[in-house]
Design an enzyme around this catalytic site. Sequence first.
Site, PDB file in Angstrom:
ATOM      1  N   LYS A   1      16.793 -13.428   7.523  1.00  0.00           N
ATOM      2  CA  LYS A   1      17.189 -12.474   8.570  1.00  0.00           C
ATOM      3  C   LYS A   1      16.206 -11.307   8.628  1.00  0.00           C
ATOM      4  CE  LYS A   1      21.316 -10.234   8.194  1.00  0.00           C
ATOM      5  NZ  LYS A   1      21.174  -8.764   8.366  1.00  0.00           N
TER       6      LYS A   1
ATOM      7  N   SER B   1      16.086   2.040   0.202  1.00  0.00           N
ATOM      8  CA  SER B   1      16.526   1.325   1.407  1.00  0.00           C
ATOM      9  C   SER B   1      15.322   0.875   2.205  1.00  0.00           C
ATOM     10  CB  SER B   1      17.408   2.243   2.264  1.00  0.00           C
ATOM     11  OG  SER B   1      17.441   1.765   3.597  1.00  0.00           O
TER      12      SER B   1
ATOM     13  N   GLN C   1      15.443  -0.313   5.089  1.00  0.00           N
ATOM     14  CA  GLN C   1      15.606   0.081   6.495  1.00  0.00           C
ATOM     15  C   GLN C   1      15.074   1.492   6.708  1.00  0.00           C
ATOM     16  OE1 GLN C   1      19.701  -0.714   7.533  1.00  0.00           O
ATOM     17  NE2 GLN C   1      19.403  -2.930   7.391  1.00  0.00           N
TER      18      GLN C   1
ATOM     19  N   ASP D   1      22.799  -7.402  -0.968  1.00  0.00           N
ATOM     20  CA  ASP D   1      23.651  -8.168  -0.042  1.00  0.00           C
ATOM     21  C   ASP D   1      24.412  -9.286  -0.753  1.00  0.00           C
ATOM     22  OD1 ASP D   1      22.774  -6.570   2.047  1.00  0.00           O
ATOM     23  OD2 ASP D   1      21.215  -7.970   2.680  1.00  0.00           O
TER      24      ASP D   1
ATOM     25  N   LYS E   1      27.632  -0.650   4.082  1.00  0.00           N
ATOM     26  CA  LYS E   1      27.206  -1.914   4.698  1.00  0.00           C
ATOM     27  C   LYS E   1      28.152  -2.220   5.875  1.00  0.00           C
ATOM     28  CE  LYS E   1      23.721  -2.425   2.036  1.00  0.00           C
ATOM     29  NZ  LYS E   1      22.392  -2.212   2.612  1.00  0.00           N
TER      30      LYS E   1
ATOM     31  N   ARG F   1      31.972  -2.460   1.102  1.00  0.00           N
ATOM     32  CA  ARG F   1      32.143  -3.722   0.357  1.00  0.00           C
ATOM     33  C   ARG F   1      32.767  -3.522  -1.015  1.00  0.00           C
ATOM     34  NH1 ARG F   1      26.599  -6.584   2.560  1.00  0.00           N
ATOM     35  NH2 ARG F   1      27.474  -7.200   4.577  1.00  0.00           N
TER      36      ARG F   1
END
Length: 432
Positions: free
Chosen positions: A23, A168, A170, A321, A348, A352
């Site tokens: 992904k 991170s 991102q 993840d 997330k 979670r």
Amino acid sequence: MKTTAIAGRAAGLRGEITIPGDKSISHRSVMFGALARGTTEITNFLQGADCLSTIRCFRDMGIEIENTPDRILVHGRGLRGLAAPSVTLDTGNSGTTTRLLAGILAGQPFPSVLSGDASLNSRPMKRIMEPLGRMGARIASVRGNGCAPLAVSPGQLHGIRYQSPVASAQVKSAVLLAGLYADGETTVTEPTLSRNHTELMLRGFGASVVSSQTDDGRASASIRPCEELYAQRIQVPGDISSAAYFIAAGLLVPGSELLIKNVGVNPTRAGFLKVCRDMGGRIECLNEKIAGGEPTADLLVSYSPLHGTTVEGDVIPTLIDEIPMIAVLAAYAEGTTVIRDAAELKVKETNRIDTVTENLLAMGGRITPTDDGMIIDGTGSLNGAEINSYLDHRIAMAFAVAGLAAEGETRIRESGCVDVSYPEFFRTLEQI
Ligand code: S3P
């Protein structure tokens, strides 16, 4: 709303599976292809909802993208070739699309608005707004709550040295991508190295990106502004985060032996393999090679009795993840597993720590949530139960695997959310 039933006490799983494309790498291949000159060809692209959101956003900025069953062609228009979108850019459920795109949009000469679904629009965006703002970007949370929708206006960007408080990819990627449009070098330092696909792939497209690691484990990546990126051919490796469900299934179900083919094993992503082995899992890496700068391997997984372990520190970003799946493995293991340094789990697609705890308790597991992780006392068995996915793909898949090895039937509510990262998940599960 779709519910999927999983019969418990599965017989040994056998066979060969090919895992769909990664992904993170799929997103980046479309984004960088759109910003490059020429046509980028992508094979084994992940046709999951998140990556399709990325395609949709770039089409809305005038990029022609051909999506055929065997390849994607991105007809890039160069670093300064995006067109102003006439609609709000819809990033769906995808944090990667939102945060990386925000970094790109910060450098554009036109205004834009980014917005996603309810889950996405409740996730923290200050983590990118803050460093992008320091670079000179004009980026605002439309509702003033630090979340999307985000409104981005044109601004002159400057190179900065940014110390990110979180590991991170991102955040790192958003800042590096804005750095392509800055007037000097941009450096991001993170507490431990997060996935490095942006650095590897941008280098392939011709950007000047340098990575380094300090003695105390902090990692830096620097980028210099450039004139152009150039189209590439990208073969996306299988996603280790998707492979994790089948690795776990093979380890948990007695009598199993599974060959999982063409899995990306980049060290910044492969912490799950290390933890499984630490727990006693038998996983052999075969046929290792490098494809497009990313290491891949076939994984041969055999049923293994598991024991508890501690998961903490630098390994956390390399398996962030996969923690829902690790929690399920821990519940079936002997002894206690401690997961810490993982407060990122709270931001997330769902919190979670909460969603794993609720569902493991429903199956009769023993789990104590903590501020930055969880403690699981392995009981060696779980009972089938009703599972609330809360539309979080990774919760749905981790608990489907939990259900395979459980006593009695498990029902996964809103199971269609697996489309986000692994549309064929339930079909592949049935096949083995
Ligand atoms: C991703 C980075 C990770 C990961 C997410 C994909 C990426 O998030 O959880 O699924 O593609 O860069 P963070 O970088 O925020 O930890």
